[in-house]
Design a protein around this motif. Structure first.
Motif, PDB file in Angstrom:
ATOM      1  N   TRP A   1       0.817  -1.210   0.000  1.00 57.66           N
ATOM      2  CA  TRP A   1       0.000   0.000   0.000  1.00 57.66           C
ATOM      3  C   TRP A   1       0.855   1.266   0.000  1.00 57.66           C
ATOM      4  O   TRP A   1       0.498   2.254  -0.623  1.00 57.66           O
ATOM      5  CB  TRP A   1      -0.968   0.013   1.187  1.00 57.66           C
ATOM      6  N   ASP A   2       1.997   1.239   0.694  1.00 56.02           N
ATOM      7  CA  ASP A   2       2.816   2.451   0.743  1.00 56.02           C
ATOM      8  C   ASP A   2       3.499   2.759  -0.587  1.00 56.02           C
ATOM      9  O   ASP A   2       4.053   3.836  -0.773  1.00 56.02           O
ATOM     10  CB  ASP A   2       3.839   2.389   1.875  1.00 56.02           C
ATOM     11  N   GLU A   3       3.447   1.822  -1.531  1.00 59.70           N
ATOM     12  CA  GLU A   3       4.002   2.063  -2.860  1.00 59.70           C
ATOM     13  C   GLU A   3       2.987   2.724  -3.792  1.00 59.70           C
ATOM     14  O   GLU A   3       3.352   3.237  -4.843  1.00 59.70           O
ATOM     15  CB  GLU A   3       4.446   0.752  -3.504  1.00 59.70           C
TER      16      GLU A   3
ATOM     17  N   LYS B   1       1.118   9.006  -5.829  1.00 53.05           N
ATOM     18  CA  LYS B   1       1.160   9.859  -7.017  1.00 53.05           C
ATOM     19  C   LYS B   1       2.493   9.682  -7.731  1.00 53.05           C
ATOM     20  O   LYS B   1       3.535   9.595  -7.107  1.00 53.05           O
ATOM     21  CB  LYS B   1       0.978  11.317  -6.591  1.00 53.05           C
ATOM     22  N   GLY B   2       2.435   9.594  -9.034  1.00 57.57           N
ATOM     23  CA  GLY B   2       3.639   9.447  -9.839  1.00 57.57           C
ATOM     24  C   GLY B   2       3.932   8.010 -10.236  1.00 57.57           C
ATOM     25  O   GLY B   2       4.794   7.763 -11.065  1.00 57.57           O
ATOM     26  N   LEU B   3       3.220   7.049  -9.646  1.00 54.92           N
ATOM     27  CA  LEU B   3       3.397   5.647 -10.003  1.00 54.92           C
ATOM     28  C   LEU B   3       2.954   5.450 -11.453  1.00 54.92           C
ATOM     29  O   LEU B   3       1.897   5.938 -11.851  1.00 54.92           O
ATOM     30  CB  LEU B   3       2.563   4.773  -9.067  1.00 54.92           C
ATOM     31  N   LYS B   4       3.781   4.767 -12.233  1.00 56.58           N
ATOM     32  CA  LYS B   4       3.464   4.573 -13.647  1.00 56.58           C
ATOM     33  C   LYS B   4       3.470   3.091 -14.000  1.00 56.58           C
ATOM     34  O   LYS B   4       4.210   2.310 -13.410  1.00 56.58           O
ATOM     35  CB  LYS B   4       4.484   5.303 -14.518  1.00 56.58           C
ATOM     36  N   MET B   5       2.652   2.722 -14.968  1.00 60.21           N
ATOM     37  CA  MET B   5       2.593   1.340 -15.422  1.00 60.21           C
ATOM     38  C   MET B   5       3.961   0.859 -15.890  1.00 60.21           C
ATOM     39  O   MET B   5       4.347  -0.273 -15.629  1.00 60.21           O
ATOM     40  CB  MET B   5       1.566   1.198 -16.556  1.00 60.21           C
ATOM     41  N   ASN B   6       4.723   1.719 -16.525  1.00 62.16           N
ATOM     42  CA  ASN B   6       6.013   1.282 -17.055  1.00 62.16           C
ATOM     43  C   ASN B   6       7.125   1.256 -15.999  1.00 62.16           C
ATOM     44  O   ASN B   6       8.292   1.059 -16.316  1.00 62.16           O
ATOM     45  CB  ASN B   6       6.427   2.096 -18.278  1.00 62.16           C
ATOM     46  N   ASP B   7       6.774   1.416 -14.717  1.00 62.05           N
ATOM     47  CA  ASP B   7       7.747   1.245 -13.638  1.00 62.05           C
ATOM     48  C   ASP B   7       8.125  -0.221 -13.468  1.00 62.05           C
ATOM     49  O   ASP B   7       9.162  -0.530 -12.888  1.00 62.05           O
ATOM     50  CB  ASP B   7       7.197   1.770 -12.305  1.00 62.05           C
TER      51      ASP B   7
ATOM     52  N   ILE C   1      12.216  -8.388  -2.725  1.00 67.57           N
ATOM     53  CA  ILE C   1      11.209  -8.234  -1.662  1.00 67.57           C
ATOM     54  C   ILE C   1      10.368  -9.480  -1.439  1.00 67.57           C
ATOM     55  O   ILE C   1       9.594  -9.546  -0.496  1.00 67.57           O
ATOM     56  CB  ILE C   1      10.284  -7.027  -1.909  1.00 67.57           C
ATOM     57  N   GLY C   2      10.497 -10.459  -2.315  1.00 63.09           N
ATOM     58  CA  GLY C   2       9.694 -11.675  -2.191  1.00 63.09           C
ATOM     59  C   GLY C   2       8.387 -11.556  -2.947  1.00 63.09           C
ATOM     60  O   GLY C   2       8.089 -10.538  -3.570  1.00 63.09           O
ATOM     61  N   ASP C   3       7.606 -12.597  -2.888  1.00 65.54           N
ATOM     62  CA  ASP C   3       6.310 -12.646  -3.573  1.00 65.54           C
ATOM     63  C   ASP C   3       5.244 -12.144  -2.617  1.00 65.54           C
ATOM     64  O   ASP C   3       4.713 -12.886  -1.803  1.00 65.54           O
ATOM     65  CB  ASP C   3       6.014 -14.079  -4.009  1.00 65.54           C
ATOM     66  N   ILE C   4       4.916 -10.851  -2.704  1.00 67.61           N
ATOM     67  CA  ILE C   4       3.925 -10.285  -1.784  1.00 67.61           C
ATOM     68  C   ILE C   4       2.501 -10.718  -2.119  1.00 67.61           C
ATOM     69  O   ILE C   4       1.592 -10.470  -1.343  1.00 67.61           O
ATOM     70  CB  ILE C   4       4.026  -8.742  -1.698  1.00 67.61           C
TER      71      ILE C   4
END
Length: 93
Positions: free
Chosen positions: A45-47, A50-56, A69-72
């Protein structure tokens, strides 16, 4: 409920029609048919900000993220979640 983000006025849209057998949605870790081979990536959730993009998230960095980070998503495959508890958390805010 408005689907357009700008018309929702701070509300979240949950498409309950996609939560049924045989619905065609992108599963986690699936490659989307988009330029750059983006990947449907589960997020903490903390990720989500605003600014998060699909191509990240692409096929070029997805495995590195999972190794780091493992399989959340893994807990979702267990007994499930208490949806009323989740909904009540949103009602508190």
């Amino acid at each position: 409920m408005e689907r357009q983000i700008s018309d929702r006025k701070g509300k979240m849209y949950l498409d309950f029609l996609q939560n049924r057998p045989h619905a065609t949605i992108a599963s986690v870790y699936s490659v989307r048919p988009k330029p750059g081979a983006t990947v449907s990536m589960p997020l903490e959730w903390d990720e989500v900000k605003k600014g998060l993009k699909m191509n990240d998230f692409t096929i070029f960095n997805a495995l590195e993220r999972i190794e780091s980070i493992g399989d959340i998503f893994k807990p979702v495959l267990g007994k499930g979640i208490d949806m009323m508890k989740v909904v009540s958390k949103f009602s508190e805010k």
